[in-house]
Design an enzyme around this catalytic site. Structure first.
Site, PDB file in Angstrom:
ATOM      1  N   HIS A   1       0.835  -1.204   0.000  1.00  0.00           N
ATOM      2  CA  HIS A   1       0.000   0.000   0.000  1.00  0.00           C
ATOM      3  C   HIS A   1       0.866   1.249   0.000  1.00  0.00           C
ATOM      4  CE1 HIS A   1       0.634   0.850   4.374  1.00  0.00           C
ATOM      5  NE2 HIS A   1       0.708  -0.466   4.474  1.00  0.00           N
TER       6      HIS A   1
ATOM      7  N   ASP B   1      -0.678   4.265   0.791  1.00  0.00           N
ATOM      8  CA  ASP B   1      -1.231   5.222   1.753  1.00  0.00           C
ATOM      9  C   ASP B   1      -0.509   5.083   3.090  1.00  0.00           C
ATOM     10  OD1 ASP B   1      -2.495   2.691   2.138  1.00  0.00           O
ATOM     11  OD2 ASP B   1      -4.104   3.639   3.286  1.00  0.00           O
TER      12      ASP B   1
ATOM     13  N   ASP C   1       6.514   1.725   6.811  1.00  0.00           N
ATOM     14  CA  ASP C   1       5.203   1.134   6.512  1.00  0.00           C
ATOM     15  C   ASP C   1       4.524   1.908   5.392  1.00  0.00           C
ATOM     16  OD1 ASP C   1       2.879  -0.347   6.690  1.00  0.00           O
ATOM     17  OD2 ASP C   1       2.194   0.571   8.557  1.00  0.00           O
TER      18      ASP C   1
ATOM     19  N   GLU D   1      -5.219   0.968   2.745  1.00  0.00           N
ATOM     20  CA  GLU D   1      -4.908  -0.071   3.735  1.00  0.00           C
ATOM     21  C   GLU D   1      -4.946   0.493   5.138  1.00  0.00           C
ATOM     22  OE1 GLU D   1      -2.589  -2.872   6.272  1.00  0.00           O
ATOM     23  OE2 GLU D   1      -2.262  -0.736   5.944  1.00  0.00           O
ATOM     24  N   GLU D   2      -4.487   1.716   5.292  1.00  0.00           N
ATOM     25  CA  GLU D   2      -4.424   2.324   6.617  1.00  0.00           C
ATOM     26  C   GLU D   2      -5.763   2.915   7.051  1.00  0.00           C
ATOM     27  OE1 GLU D   2      -2.075   1.793   8.435  1.00  0.00           O
ATOM     28  OE2 GLU D   2      -0.142   1.820   7.402  1.00  0.00           O
TER      29      GLU D   2
ATOM     30  N   GLU E   1       4.647  -5.949   4.247  1.00  0.00           N
ATOM     31  CA  GLU E   1       4.500  -5.287   5.543  1.00  0.00           C
ATOM     32  C   GLU E   1       5.780  -5.434   6.371  1.00  0.00           C
ATOM     33  OE1 GLU E   1       2.210  -3.421   6.794  1.00  0.00           O
ATOM     34  OE2 GLU E   1       0.597  -3.643   5.340  1.00  0.00           O
TER      35      GLU E   1
ATOM     36  N   HIS F   1       4.467   4.187  12.057  1.00  0.00           N
ATOM     37  CA  HIS F   1       3.395   5.027  12.613  1.00  0.00           C
ATOM     38  C   HIS F   1       3.898   6.004  13.674  1.00  0.00           C
ATOM     39  CE1 HIS F   1      -0.122   2.133  11.377  1.00  0.00           C
ATOM     40  NE2 HIS F   1       0.842   2.183  10.468  1.00  0.00           N
TER      41      HIS F   1
END
Length: 387
Positions: A75, A77, A108, A139-140, A168, A357
């Site tokens: 992903h 995003d 990520d 995805e997030e 991931e 994150h």
């Protein structure tokens, strides 16, 4: 007369990671991230299809028509940056300091996408099969118009993916120390108890929703869901919020709300847990004059890709590049692998996830290059084993 072979294109994994990070694709925004990736894949001979559902950009790219088809999924995003002033480097500037690449998505998982593209660029184009990319911009976030929709569309078209790697950040402490071969399932429940507001001195004139809510949560938490399942942690239920919206000391509130999440192993199915939650709510509401409602949403079922020839390829590739033997694990949260499992066997492997994150999300530049080397070895071993 045959066409000349295309000129080889070598892509630098770190430079591509920087280009992707500089697109502030905070979910669900794309901000040109897919365009950056598509240009690189087209330069490598991939046929790229943009698949937009709602406002979400998705990309399915394939090179080759024969089987086996090895797919890389990921992903573009990213999660919000939080307080940008707390970052030592701009979250979307993709600066390198002391050998570390900083930026939201560095871990990520934009660097993993870049590493796989770089790995492909260093391999011959005449591999005995096909390579593909399934990349989403959802995805997030709510994950409703991303991978799940692409998977449904590909299945309806009869597109065959034989095996899939999701990039991931699965490594725990050192690159290559962990590969995810399964995940627990997830179900969220929003529980609402509506009573009748009144004065605390006159409870007979009100219907207090709090005792009912307490009873519901007590019923749910008192059950031991299981003691674990082969290869999986025990299932667990967590209460994530309780709210009555009442700041007064002399008022019985009109309503109470709570939310729970269950992470469950293959001993359970989402539908059975949903039925249990709903039944406990009904039982707790017996004799209550108000209303009780439970809204459940299954985020994904538990799944496991059995160790075998596919996982052996990944373990060997990690060993080739790092000398490590990765643990095959099912720990952690959910990922888009839960959607891809309906198409083919799927495993997850990528960078160390320590700063994902977080403020100052960052990854060692050398780790990105090492990941590209692992992916390159993985692709070579895959076609040697399955073609």
């Amino acid at each position: 007369m045959t066409s000349p072979a295309p000129e080889p294109v070598s892509i630098d994994s770190v430079a591509l990671a920087q280009a992707l990070i500089r697109r502030p694709s905070v979910t669900p925004a794309d901000e040109g991230a897919m365009d950056v990736l598509q240009r690189q894949l087209e330069a490598l001979g991939f046929n790229c299809r943009r698949m937009k559902f709602g406002e979400i950009e998705n990309l399915y790219a394939r090179r080759g028509t024969e089987r086996p088809n090895l797919c890389f999924a990921g992903h573009t995003d990213v999660v919000p940056v939080g307080d940008s002033a707390a970052w030592t480097q701009g979250p979307f500037e993709a600066e390198i300091q002391d050998g570390m690449l900083y930026g939201r998505g560095a871990v990520d998982m934009k660097s993993a996408i870049a590493a796989f593209v770089a790995a492909v660029s260093n391999l011959p184009r005449d591999l005995p099969g096909s390579l593909s990319f399934l990349i989403t911009g959802d995805e997030e976030g709510v994950a409703e118009d991303g991978t799940v929709r692409v998977v449904q569309a590909l299945a309806a078209e009869g597109e065959v993916i034989d095996h899939c790697i999701v990039g991931e950040p699965t490594s725990a402490n050192l690159l290559g120390d962990m590969v995810k071969i399964g995940r627990r399932g997830s179900i969220n429940a929003w529980i609402a108890v509506d009573g009748r507001q009144g004065h605390v001195a006159y409870p007979q004139r009100a219907a207090n929703p709090i005792p009912v809510m307490v009873d519901i949560l007590s019923r749910l938490q008192s059950r031991v869901l299981d003691e674990g399942y082969e290869g999986f942690q025990p299932s667990n239920l967590e209460v994530t919020t309780i709210d009555v919206g009442n700041t007064a000391t002399n008022v019985i509130p009109a309503s109470a709300k709570a939310r729970i999440n269950i992470r469950f192993n293959p001993a359970h199915q989402g539908k059975d847990l949903r039925a249990w939650i709903e039944q406990e709510c009904r039982d707790a509401a017996d004799g209550f004059s108000g209303r009780v409602e439970a809204l459940c949403k299954i985020g994904g079922e538990a799944f496991l890709t059995q160790p075998g020839a596919f996982t052996d390829v990944i373990v060997a590739a990690v060993g080739d590049a790092t000398g490590r033997v990765p643990e095959l694990s099912t720990t952690g949260g959910t990922s888009d692998a839960r959607f891809i499992r309906s198409l083919c066997p799927v495993v997850e492997f990528g960078l160390v996830g320590a700063t994902m994150h977080a403020v100052d999300e960052r990854v060692p530049v050398q780790e990105i290059r090492d990941l590209a080397n692992i992916y390159q070895a993985l692709i070579g071993r895959y076609f040697a084993a399955f073609a």
